[in-house]
Design a protein around this motif. Structure first.
Motif, PDB file in Angstrom:
ATOM      1  N   UNK A 100      -3.958  -2.826   6.663  1.00 55.41           N
ATOM      2  CA  UNK A 100      -3.418  -2.643   7.744  1.00 55.41           C
ATOM      3  C   UNK A 100      -2.789  -4.365   7.919  1.00 55.41           C
ATOM      4  N   UNK A 101      -3.057  -5.181   7.592  1.00 57.98           N
ATOM      5  CA  UNK A 101      -2.762  -6.718   7.821  1.00 57.98           C
ATOM      6  C   UNK A 101      -1.363  -6.898   6.517  1.00 57.98           C
ATOM      7  N   UNK A 102      -0.434  -6.341   6.001  1.00 59.64           N
ATOM      8  CA  UNK A 102       0.305  -5.712   5.003  1.00 59.64           C
ATOM      9  C   UNK A 102       1.702  -5.416   5.950  1.00 59.64           C
ATOM     10  N   UNK A 103       1.736  -4.851   6.868  1.00 62.79           N
ATOM     11  CA  UNK A 103       2.144  -3.878   6.606  1.00 62.79           C
ATOM     12  C   UNK A 103       4.196  -4.542   6.485  1.00 62.79           C
ATOM     13  N   UNK A 104       4.211  -5.153   7.007  1.00 69.75           N
ATOM     14  CA  UNK A 104       5.228  -5.990   6.727  1.00 69.75           C
ATOM     15  C   UNK A 104       6.054  -5.449   4.842  1.00 69.75           C
ATOM     16  N   UNK A 105       5.174  -5.942   4.375  1.00 69.53           N
ATOM     17  CA  UNK A 105       5.090  -5.801   2.214  1.00 69.53           C
ATOM     18  C   UNK A 105       5.257  -4.167   2.385  1.00 69.53           C
ATOM     19  N   UNK A 106       4.230  -3.275   3.232  1.00 66.92           N
ATOM     20  CA  UNK A 106       4.735  -2.592   2.545  1.00 66.92           C
ATOM     21  C   UNK A 106       5.893  -1.218   3.039  1.00 66.92           C
ATOM     22  N   UNK A 107       7.097  -2.112   3.975  1.00 69.13           N
ATOM     23  CA  UNK A 107       7.845  -1.293   4.735  1.00 69.13           C
ATOM     24  C   UNK A 107       8.519  -2.406   3.113  1.00 69.13           C
ATOM     25  N   UNK A 108       8.960  -3.186   2.793  1.00 77.76           N
ATOM     26  CA  UNK A 108       9.379  -3.781   1.947  1.00 77.76           C
ATOM     27  C   UNK A 108       9.458  -2.479   1.067  1.00 77.76           C
ATOM     28  N   UNK A 109       8.379  -2.740   0.389  1.00 76.19           N
ATOM     29  CA  UNK A 109       8.145  -1.901  -0.618  1.00 76.19           C
ATOM     30  C   UNK A 109       8.888  -0.688  -1.060  1.00 76.19           C
ATOM     31  N   UNK A 110       8.896  -0.397   0.125  1.00 80.70           N
ATOM     32  CA  UNK A 110       9.749   1.561   0.262  1.00 80.70           C
ATOM     33  C   UNK A 110      10.557   0.772   0.189  1.00 80.70           C
ATOM     34  N   UNK A 111      11.502   0.205   0.730  1.00 79.72           N
ATOM     35  CA  UNK A 111      12.705  -0.019   1.173  1.00 79.72           C
ATOM     36  C   UNK A 111      13.453  -0.407  -0.128  1.00 79.72           C
ATOM     37  N   UNK A 112      12.597  -1.494  -0.727  1.00 85.07           N
ATOM     38  CA  UNK A 112      13.177  -1.762  -2.517  1.00 85.07           C
ATOM     39  C   UNK A 112      13.237  -0.465  -3.301  1.00 85.07           C
ATOM     40  N   UNK A 113      11.887  -0.024  -3.538  1.00 84.69           N
ATOM     41  CA  UNK A 113      11.992   1.593  -4.304  1.00 84.69           C
ATOM     42  C   UNK A 113      13.101   1.847  -4.336  1.00 84.69           C
ATOM     43  N   UNK A 114      13.672   2.261  -2.615  1.00 83.10           N
ATOM     44  CA  UNK A 114      14.948   3.029  -2.283  1.00 83.10           C
ATOM     45  C   UNK A 114      16.132   2.947  -2.918  1.00 83.10           C
ATOM     46  N   UNK A 115      16.277   1.398  -3.193  1.00 83.44           N
ATOM     47  CA  UNK A 115      16.910   0.137  -3.968  1.00 83.44           C
ATOM     48  C   UNK A 115      17.424   0.639  -5.403  1.00 83.44           C
ATOM     49  N   UNK A 116      16.450   0.868  -6.095  1.00 88.29           N
ATOM     50  CA  UNK A 116      16.174   1.518  -7.331  1.00 88.29           C
ATOM     51  C   UNK A 116      14.934   1.141  -8.049  1.00 88.29           C
ATOM     52  N   UNK A 117      14.408  -0.661  -7.719  1.00 87.44           N
ATOM     53  CA  UNK A 117      13.168  -1.278  -7.962  1.00 87.44           C
ATOM     54  C   UNK A 117      12.575   0.183  -8.764  1.00 87.44           C
ATOM     55  N   UNK A 118      11.390  -0.438  -9.561  1.00 83.91           N
ATOM     56  CA  UNK A 118      10.387   0.407  -9.664  1.00 83.91           C
ATOM     57  C   UNK A 118       9.614  -0.439  -9.503  1.00 83.91           C
ATOM     58  N   UNK A 119       8.252   0.417  -9.571  1.00 86.70           N
ATOM     59  CA  UNK A 119       7.205  -0.662  -8.810  1.00 86.70           C
ATOM     60  C   UNK A 119       5.741  -0.092  -9.511  1.00 86.70           C
ATOM     61  N   UNK A 120       5.067  -1.026  -9.928  1.00 85.93           N
ATOM     62  CA  UNK A 120       3.015  -1.014 -10.479  1.00 85.93           C
ATOM     63  C   UNK A 120       1.763  -1.387  -9.778  1.00 85.93           C
ATOM     64  N   UNK A 121       1.188  -0.395  -9.815  1.00 81.37           N
ATOM     65  CA  UNK A 121       0.121  -0.879  -8.483  1.00 81.37           C
ATOM     66  C   UNK A 121      -0.840  -0.988  -9.760  1.00 81.37           C
ATOM     67  N   UNK A 122      -1.927  -2.177  -8.944  1.00 81.18           N
ATOM     68  CA  UNK A 122      -3.237  -2.115 -10.165  1.00 81.18           C
ATOM     69  C   UNK A 122      -4.357  -2.240  -9.581  1.00 81.18           C
ATOM     70  N   UNK A 123      -4.790  -1.057 -10.353  1.00 80.84           N
ATOM     71  CA  UNK A 123      -6.403  -0.747  -9.407  1.00 80.84           C
ATOM     72  C   UNK A 123      -5.704  -0.258  -8.151  1.00 80.84           C
ATOM     73  N   UNK A 124      -7.190  -1.053  -7.029  1.00 80.53           N
ATOM     74  CA  UNK A 124      -6.916  -0.524  -5.761  1.00 80.53           C
ATOM     75  C   UNK A 124      -5.541  -0.702  -5.420  1.00 80.53           C
ATOM     76  N   UNK A 125      -4.606  -1.706  -5.685  1.00 81.37           N
ATOM     77  CA  UNK A 125      -3.597  -2.038  -4.716  1.00 81.37           C
ATOM     78  C   UNK A 125      -2.587  -0.946  -4.777  1.00 81.37           C
TER      79      UNK A 125
END
Length: 326
Positions: free
Chosen positions: A90-115
């Motif tokens: 809930x507190x990181x909506x801006x960051x979640x939108x940023x992750x989505x945009x970066x992935x669509x622009x070619x970035x790879x994403x790794x999440x750790x545990x409950x990330x």
């Protein structure tokens, strides 16, 4: 030079996965420099606040930059959110939108545990495989039914998205990523320097199976309770479905929908969880424990035990009960 962005979400999260990622990739960079190559990554911690406190202000992290100043990155690491994942999402909506945009622009994403909760909130995991801490698996399935959760897996790797299991197993994911981005030799070097086991791919032996009970199907709850109280018996699915006056196919369908397991898998997991506890706390032989949980065939028991935990009954007992070896 490639860009590596280690995220520092707002809220009470997990500092070890942030510091660990920074330290291991910094060391991999240094190793490349020492062996005559250029550093592979520019490593930055990025957040939406200038400082994030951890553990009631005992520690604080000051990100290098704000995510808004990063227009392009190659790899994003989302740290563990501890058990505050719903609040963190809930507190990181801006960051979640940023992750989505970066992935669509070619970035790879790794999440750790409950990330993985933050990553799944972006919608990027829909229809894909994913892992997270085994203790958060039930909540994850409830919140993100479109994601194919593989809670036994230590690492998943699909379409430039990486996820991992629980707690300090993030170190195994980091070594995996070092091998993927640098090379095998660098991964081996980091594995030796930080003393992290290589090529571990399962968190099964660490799982404590409690059964998914957060569903609303009362018939299935009764069936679960019945299975759990008849550990020493071999129960057929036909017996279960007729006991609850439901057709076999309908019973299977409802059971899988509610628990994520078939009735047979559920029964096996309950029996093996009980066997694990016996191995951890008693000096009983493997045959005694096998009979206790309703198996009469050593080979079948051994196969199911290994399928669920990733190790044999003997290996498990040797690892978690030193007294049994006396």
């Amino acid at each position: 030079m490639k860009q590596l962005t280690i995220l520092v979400p707002d809220g009470e999260n997990n500092i070890s996965s942030i510091a660990g990622a920074y330290k291991i990739f910094t060391r991999a960079n240094a190793y490349w420099k020492e062996t005559g190559r250029k550093e592979l990554f520019k490593i930055q911690l990025a957040g939406i606040s200038k400082e994030v406190e951890f553990y009631d202000g005992l520690f604080a992290v000051k990100p290098h930059t704000n995510i808004s100043s990063i227009t392009k990155t190659n790899l994003i690491i989302i740290p563990s959110l501890n058990h505050n994942y719903q609040k963190a999402v809930k507190g990181n909506k801006l960051m979640i939108e940023w992750i989505e945009k970066q992935y669509k622009d070619g970035a790879e994403v790794a999440s750790i545990c409950t990330g993985a909760f933050m990553l799944a909130s972006s919608g990027l995991l829909d229809g894909k495989n994913c892992s997270t801490h085994w203790s958060a698996a039930e909540n994850f399935r409830t919140m993100f039914p479109k994601v194919n959760l593989q809670a036994d897996k230590l690492i998943t790797d699909e379409n430039g998205i990486y996820t991992n299991g629980g707690a300090y197993s993030f170190l195994n994911l980091l070594i995996y990523l070092v091998e993927k981005y640098y090379d095998r030799q660098t991964a081996i070097f980091c594995s030796k320097v930080f003393q992290i086991e290589m090529d571990r791919n399962s968190q099964s032996e660490f799982t404590i199976f409690t059964g998914q009970k957060l569903h609303g199907d009362e018939m299935v709850k009764k069936a679960q309770a019945y299975i759990e109280t008849k550990l020493h018996e071999k129960i057929s699915v036909e017996h279960l479905s007729s006991r609850f006056a439901v057709g076999r196919r309908n019973f299977d369908r409802r059971f899988i929908k509610a628990t994520g397991n078939t009735p047979v898998e559920y029964s096996q997991r309950v029996k093996i969880e009980s066997a694990k506890k016996s191995f951890e706390t008693s000096r009983k032989t493997i045959t005694e424990v096998m009979y206790e949980v309703g198996y009469a065939d050593v080979k079948a028991f051994r196969e199911v035990f290994r399928k669920i935990t990733g190790v044999s009954p003997l290996e498990y007992r040797g690892k978690y009960n030193k007294e049994a070896l006396g």
